[in-house]
Enzyme design. Sequence first.
Site, PDB file in Angstrom:
ATOM      1  CB  CYS A  27      30.787  29.691 -17.425  1.00  0.00           C
ATOM      2  SG  CYS A  27      30.951  31.003 -18.661  1.00  0.00           S
ATOM      3  CE  LYS A  54      25.937  25.203 -25.944  1.00  0.00           C
ATOM      4  NZ  LYS A  54      26.341  26.212 -26.948  1.00  0.00           N
ATOM      5  CB  VAL A  67      25.852  30.699 -20.127  1.00  0.00           C
ATOM      6  CG1 VAL A  67      24.710  29.755 -20.423  1.00  0.00           C
ATOM      7  CG2 VAL A  67      27.152  29.928 -19.920  1.00  0.00           C
ATOM      8  CB  SER A  81      29.372  38.605 -19.069  1.00  0.00           C
ATOM      9  OG  SER A  81      30.594  38.866 -19.730  1.00  0.00           O
TER      10      SER A  81
END
Length: 255
Positions: A27, A54, A67, A81
């Site tokens: 990712c 998950k 994520v 992020s």
Amino acid sequence: MSEKHLQTGDALPPFGGKLRLFAMRFCPYAERSVLVLNAKNIPYDLVFINLDQKPEWIFNFSPRGAVPALEYEQGKGIFDSNVINVYLDEKYPEVPLQAADPLRRAQDKLIVENFSAAQSAYYTAAFNAQALQPSHLENYHKGLELLQKELETRGTKFLHGDQAGLVDYTLWPFLERFEALPLLGKSEYAIDKSKYVILLTYMESMKQVPAVKTYYLSADMHAKFTESRVKGDPNYNMLDSSAEVCCFRPRKKKE
């Protein structure tokens, strides 16, 4: 470090007392936070999760199960992020990754924003090729051209300056993956050596940055994972097995 991705039914590993980042190895958004943690020399644990199956506990740290998610205290998390990385840079200021000048910080954010169309084009080319339109290729190369122009204007080794900074670590995970597109039969998405001299020099410099070097995956690796995902069976754990992963055969471009 194990590359195994935990999935539904797997137990949450015991909390080790350090920051803990939940990620997926392939990712780009999770990679952004890995790079920031590496660059700031912050001790942390890394837990990979299977995004198709998950584990139930990931929702305690990220409501949508996305994520990256950062467990900053036992049982407490933040996600996204951009949120995580600004938090880390402000919480641990010893290695600052953002410009001190507010205007430069704003300009760095605009670079990231202007690059988003190229990122979107990458996702379509890599994972949904049948939906490609001429505008995707145009947006992709426009993003590369704007980034190269910014590098030329700033005249520094990295966008942040003599050292890589948050803006570099935010963009890099996508540039790393862009190099896989020709292997996936998208030669028109290649970063041409004659056209993108400055950009390619920058990319080679980024590959040597310690924070990047320890997490970097080759275009071959990214192409192999992408192929598995497109086929509907993403091989999350391909780096944690003894299977041969270095000899990916480029996909032939359909006429």
